[in-house]
Design a protein around this motif. Structure first.
Motif, mmCIF file in Angstrom:
data_model
loop_
_atom_site.group_PDB
_atom_site.id
_atom_site.type_symbol
_atom_site.label_atom_id
_atom_site.label_comp_id
_atom_site.label_asym_id
_atom_site.label_seq_id
_atom_site.Cartn_x
_atom_site.Cartn_y
_atom_site.Cartn_z
ATOM 1 N N SER A 64 10.050 5.020 -3.719
ATOM 2 C CA SER A 64 9.094 5.738 -2.878
ATOM 3 C C SER A 64 7.764 5.004 -2.894
ATOM 4 C CB SER A 64 8.893 7.180 -3.391
ATOM 5 O OG SER A 64 8.052 7.190 -4.532
ATOM 6 N N ASN A 65 6.795 5.570 -2.176
ATOM 7 C CA ASN A 65 5.454 4.973 -2.129
ATOM 8 C C ASN A 65 4.495 5.614 -3.132
ATOM 9 O OD1 ASN A 65 5.083 7.481 -0.952
ATOM 10 N ND2 ASN A 65 3.733 6.723 0.668
ATOM 11 N N HIS A 66 5.021 6.378 -4.083
ATOM 12 C CA HIS A 66 4.182 7.108 -5.041
ATOM 13 C C HIS A 66 3.293 6.131 -5.821
ATOM 14 C CE1 HIS A 66 2.682 10.187 -7.510
ATOM 15 N NE2 HIS A 66 3.547 10.131 -8.509
ATOM 16 N N CYS A 67 1.977 6.287 -5.687
ATOM 17 C CA CYS A 67 1.032 5.343 -6.297
ATOM 18 C C CYS A 67 -0.247 6.068 -6.674
ATOM 19 C CB CYS A 67 0.726 4.203 -5.328
ATOM 20 S SG CYS A 67 -0.204 2.828 -6.080
ATOM 21 N N ASN A 68 -0.956 5.500 -7.642
ATOM 22 C CA ASN A 68 -2.215 6.078 -8.107
ATOM 23 C C ASN A 68 -3.438 5.422 -7.478
ATOM 24 O OD1 ASN A 68 -1.406 3.759 -9.676
ATOM 25 N ND2 ASN A 68 -3.145 4.159 -11.035
ATOM 26 N N LEU A 69 -3.238 4.369 -6.679
ATOM 27 C CA LEU A 69 -4.374 3.627 -6.126
ATOM 28 C C LEU A 69 -4.347 3.594 -4.601
ATOM 29 C CD1 LEU A 69 -4.508 0.500 -8.499
ATOM 30 C CD2 LEU A 69 -5.581 2.752 -8.790
ATOM 31 N N ARG A 70 -5.532 3.303 -4.039
ATOM 32 C CA ARG A 70 -5.679 3.099 -2.601
ATOM 33 C C ARG A 70 -6.274 1.709 -2.389
ATOM 34 N NH1 ARG A 70 -9.806 4.523 1.001
ATOM 35 N NH2 ARG A 70 -10.879 5.791 -0.555
ATOM 36 N N CYS A 71 -5.455 0.695 -2.664
ATOM 37 C CA CYS A 71 -5.921 -0.689 -2.559
ATOM 38 C C CYS A 71 -6.321 -1.001 -1.124
ATOM 39 C CB CYS A 71 -4.831 -1.650 -3.030
ATOM 40 S SG CYS A 71 -4.345 -1.378 -4.754
ATOM 41 N N VAL A 72 -7.368 -1.803 -0.960
ATOM 42 C CA VAL A 72 -7.997 -1.944 0.351
ATOM 43 C C VAL A 72 -7.128 -2.647 1.387
ATOM 44 C CG1 VAL A 72 -10.370 -1.809 -0.472
ATOM 45 C CG2 VAL A 72 -9.221 -4.013 -0.439
ATOM 46 N N TYR A 73 -6.135 -3.416 0.951
ATOM 47 C CA TYR A 73 -5.316 -4.107 1.942
ATOM 48 C C TYR A 73 -3.909 -3.517 2.051
ATOM 49 C CZ TYR A 73 -3.356 -6.563 -2.116
ATOM 50 O OH TYR A 73 -2.767 -6.865 -3.313
ATOM 51 N N CYS A 74 -3.638 -2.440 1.318
ATOM 52 C CA CYS A 74 -2.286 -1.879 1.270
ATOM 53 C C CYS A 74 -2.012 -0.976 2.482
ATOM 54 C CB CYS A 74 -2.092 -1.109 -0.036
ATOM 55 S SG CYS A 74 -0.352 -0.827 -0.454
ATOM 56 N N PHE A 178 -12.714 -6.120 -8.750
ATOM 57 C CA PHE A 178 -11.361 -5.604 -8.930
ATOM 58 C C PHE A 178 -11.316 -4.120 -8.564
ATOM 59 C CE2 PHE A 178 -8.610 -3.054 -11.635
ATOM 60 C CZ PHE A 178 -7.358 -3.597 -11.370
ATOM 61 N N GLU A 179 -12.298 -3.365 -9.027
ATOM 62 C CA GLU A 179 -12.330 -1.926 -8.770
ATOM 63 C C GLU A 179 -12.539 -1.620 -7.290
ATOM 64 O OE1 GLU A 179 -15.111 -0.113 -11.454
ATOM 65 O OE2 GLU A 179 -14.057 -0.874 -13.238
ATOM 66 N N PHE A 180 -13.214 -2.538 -6.576
ATOM 67 C CA PHE A 180 -13.352 -2.385 -5.128
ATOM 68 C C PHE A 180 -12.005 -2.584 -4.436
ATOM 69 C CE2 PHE A 180 -13.639 -4.605 -1.051
ATOM 70 C CZ PHE A 180 -14.353 -3.683 -0.292
ATOM 71 N N VAL A 181 -11.332 -3.674 -4.774
ATOM 72 C CA VAL A 181 -10.046 -3.978 -4.140
ATOM 73 C C VAL A 181 -8.997 -2.940 -4.524
ATOM 74 C CG1 VAL A 181 -8.181 -5.672 -3.931
ATOM 75 C CG2 VAL A 181 -10.562 -6.439 -4.040
ATOM 76 N N ARG A 182 -8.966 -2.597 -5.827
ATOM 77 C CA ARG A 182 -7.970 -1.647 -6.343
ATOM 78 C C ARG A 182 -8.633 -0.280 -6.499
ATOM 79 N NH1 ARG A 182 -2.755 -3.877 -6.275
ATOM 80 N NH2 ARG A 182 -3.093 -6.113 -6.120
ATOM 81 N N ASN A 183 -8.933 0.327 -5.366
ATOM 82 C CA ASN A 183 -9.668 1.589 -5.319
ATOM 83 C C ASN A 183 -8.947 2.672 -6.137
ATOM 84 O OD1 ASN A 183 -10.931 4.017 -4.552
ATOM 85 N ND2 ASN A 183 -11.505 3.148 -2.576
ATOM 86 N N GLY A 184 -9.638 3.168 -7.180
ATOM 87 C CA GLY A 184 -9.065 4.184 -8.056
ATOM 88 C C GLY A 184 -8.762 3.668 -9.451
ATOM 89 N N ALA A 185 -8.836 2.354 -9.635
ATOM 90 C CA ALA A 185 -8.569 1.750 -10.948
ATOM 91 C C ALA A 185 -9.872 1.386 -11.640
ATOM 92 C CB ALA A 185 -7.709 0.495 -10.787
ATOM 93 N N THR A 186 -9.809 1.205 -12.963
ATOM 94 C CA THR A 186 -10.949 0.687 -13.715
ATOM 95 C C THR A 186 -10.525 -0.592 -14.412
ATOM 96 O OG1 THR A 186 -10.480 1.885 -15.776
ATOM 97 C CG2 THR A 186 -11.808 3.022 -14.111
ATOM 98 N N TRP A 187 -11.402 -1.568 -14.401
ATOM 99 C CA TRP A 187 -11.102 -2.860 -15.018
ATOM 100 C C TRP A 187 -10.920 -2.719 -16.524
ATOM 101 C CZ3 TRP A 187 -8.913 -7.124 -14.084
ATOM 102 C CH2 TRP A 187 -9.135 -8.272 -14.864
ATOM 103 N N ILE A 237 -1.096 -12.574 4.418
ATOM 104 C CA ILE A 237 -1.355 -12.905 5.824
ATOM 105 C C ILE A 237 -1.435 -11.680 6.723
ATOM 106 C CG2 ILE A 237 -0.370 -15.206 5.645
ATOM 107 C CD1 ILE A 237 2.192 -14.086 6.912
ATOM 108 N N THR A 238 -1.103 -10.509 6.175
ATOM 109 C CA THR A 238 -1.254 -9.271 6.937
ATOM 110 C C THR A 238 -1.946 -8.230 6.072
ATOM 111 O OG1 THR A 238 0.942 -8.491 6.230
ATOM 112 C CG2 THR A 238 0.810 -9.646 8.339
ATOM 113 N N PRO A 239 -2.820 -7.399 6.643
ATOM 114 C CA PRO A 239 -3.300 -7.472 8.026
ATOM 115 C C PRO A 239 -4.060 -8.769 8.307
ATOM 116 C CG PRO A 239 -4.402 -5.724 6.781
ATOM 117 C CD PRO A 239 -3.450 -6.337 5.863
ATOM 118 N N ASP A 240 -4.201 -9.104 9.580
ATOM 119 C CA ASP A 240 -4.809 -10.381 9.990
ATOM 120 C C ASP A 240 -6.187 -10.613 9.390
ATOM 121 O OD1 ASP A 240 -2.601 -10.951 11.473
ATOM 122 O OD2 ASP A 240 -3.473 -10.443 13.415
#
Length: 327
Positions: A64-74, A178-187, A237-240
């Motif tokens: 499934s897509n169950h995840c704890n983060l909202r990564c900016v490119y996901c 890292f915390e910006f890209v991996r929104n919801g995580a702490t370094w 390479i995606t999103p563009d």
């Protein structure tokens, strides 16, 4: 497993013909990205000598897509947090197939050699606990953001008990970026978990996507990761808008300067090894090729759709100014 589409793919492989189902991978390879086709061929080379023969040797599990983060490119299909943010209700899951998959593994356990656990976040997906109960000495690769508190995590503990596990830790940055890209995580939490795997003597590496979020600081990032463990670099390479080659010449120059610093550092070249250096040279070639593409406007819109406690403008002010000037 043996339906008409799979049989047609096997027929094409036997005749050394590119099947239409393979077009996306070939396009990724053309753009210097490491495709799923290449990934499987490297880790699990399986010879096809008959369209009627089947022996289950490898499974790639994405329950499934169950995840704890909202990564900016996901994307929502890979993250329940993004799906929730976009108003898509529920976790995207193939639940109707889950029991069948577990039974398939149980029935073929003697021939399975490789197991890949992805998500979502595989340490959150309860079906992985059931799967691990079936596995014995198979080689397991778990691709994780490693950002959870795993003190009471059943899946984490079962993975630690298995003899042949490779942890691929997804990250493109360190610290606040890292915390910006991996929104919801702490370094700090990720570093704690990395140190734990190191102390326990576990096999792990960093899986880095080369994109605009890593390209602009790549030399510094790699110097920070160098004492922590090995890294494997692939192109996103995606999103563009993530592809640096689709940005202005000025942005590409910032990325090229980072690559020049890497190539001029013998210690870093040794750390990255031949495979990563070859990948970075391909990227360098793409960045120095003339192109009219400029995704500045799209990138600005993309940032506005991904609000968080940190902003691209605050963390990369020089690049942000260039992007705004080119919109």
């Amino acid at each position: 497993i043996n339906n008409p589409i799979h049989r047609s793919i096997k027929t094409a492989l036997l005749n050394q013909i590119a099947h239409p189902n393979c077009d996306y991978c070939y396009e990724m390879e053309r753009l210097s990205a490491h495709s799923t086709r290449q990934w499987f061929n490297e880790f699990t080379p399986i010879e096809v000598d008959s369209i009627d023969k089947f022996e289950l040797q490898m499974i790639d599990v994405r329950w499934s897509n169950h995840c704890n983060l909202r990564c900016v490119y996901c994307r929502p299909e890979n993250s329940s947090k993004i799906a929730e943010f976009l108003g898509i209700k529920g976790k995207l899951s193939n639940r109707s197939w889950q029991e069948e998959i577990l039974n398939l593994v149980k029935d073929n356990i003697l021939t399975i050699k490789e197991v890949y656990m992805l998500g979502g976040e595989p340490l959150l997906i309860k079906e992985n606990s059931q799967l691990l109960d079936l596995l014995t000495d198979q080689h397991i690769t778990v691709i994780t953001n490693l950002s959870l508190d795993n003190t009471n995590n059943d899946i984490y503990k079962k993975l630690l008990s298995k003899p042949n596990v490779n942890w691929e830790i997804s990250l493109e940055q360190t610290g606040l970026k890292f915390e910006f890209v991996r929104n919801g995580a702490t370094w700090d939490r990720v570093m704690h978990n990395i140190r734990e795997l190191y102390i326990l003597g576990k096999n792990y590496s960093f899986a880095m996507q080369y994109c605009i979020y890593s390209a602009l600081d790549l030399y510094t990032i790699l110097k920070e990761l160098q004492p922590l463990g090995t890294v494997v670099i692939n192109s996103l390479i995606t999103p563009d808008v993530m592809n640096v080659a689709n940005h202005s010449k000025a942005i590409k120059q910032l990325a090229i300067k980072q690559l020049d610093l890497i190539f001029d550092d013998p210690g870093l070249v040794d750390y990255l090894m031949e495979l990563n250096i070859a990948k970075l040279k391909e990227i360098y070639q793409n960045l120095t090729t003339e192109s009219s593409a400029d995704k500045s406007k799209e990138f600005i819109r993309y940032q506005s759709k991904n609000p968080g406690p940190l902003t691209f403008a605050e963390l990369w002010p020089t690049a942000w100014q260039i992007i705004q000037e080119n919109q």
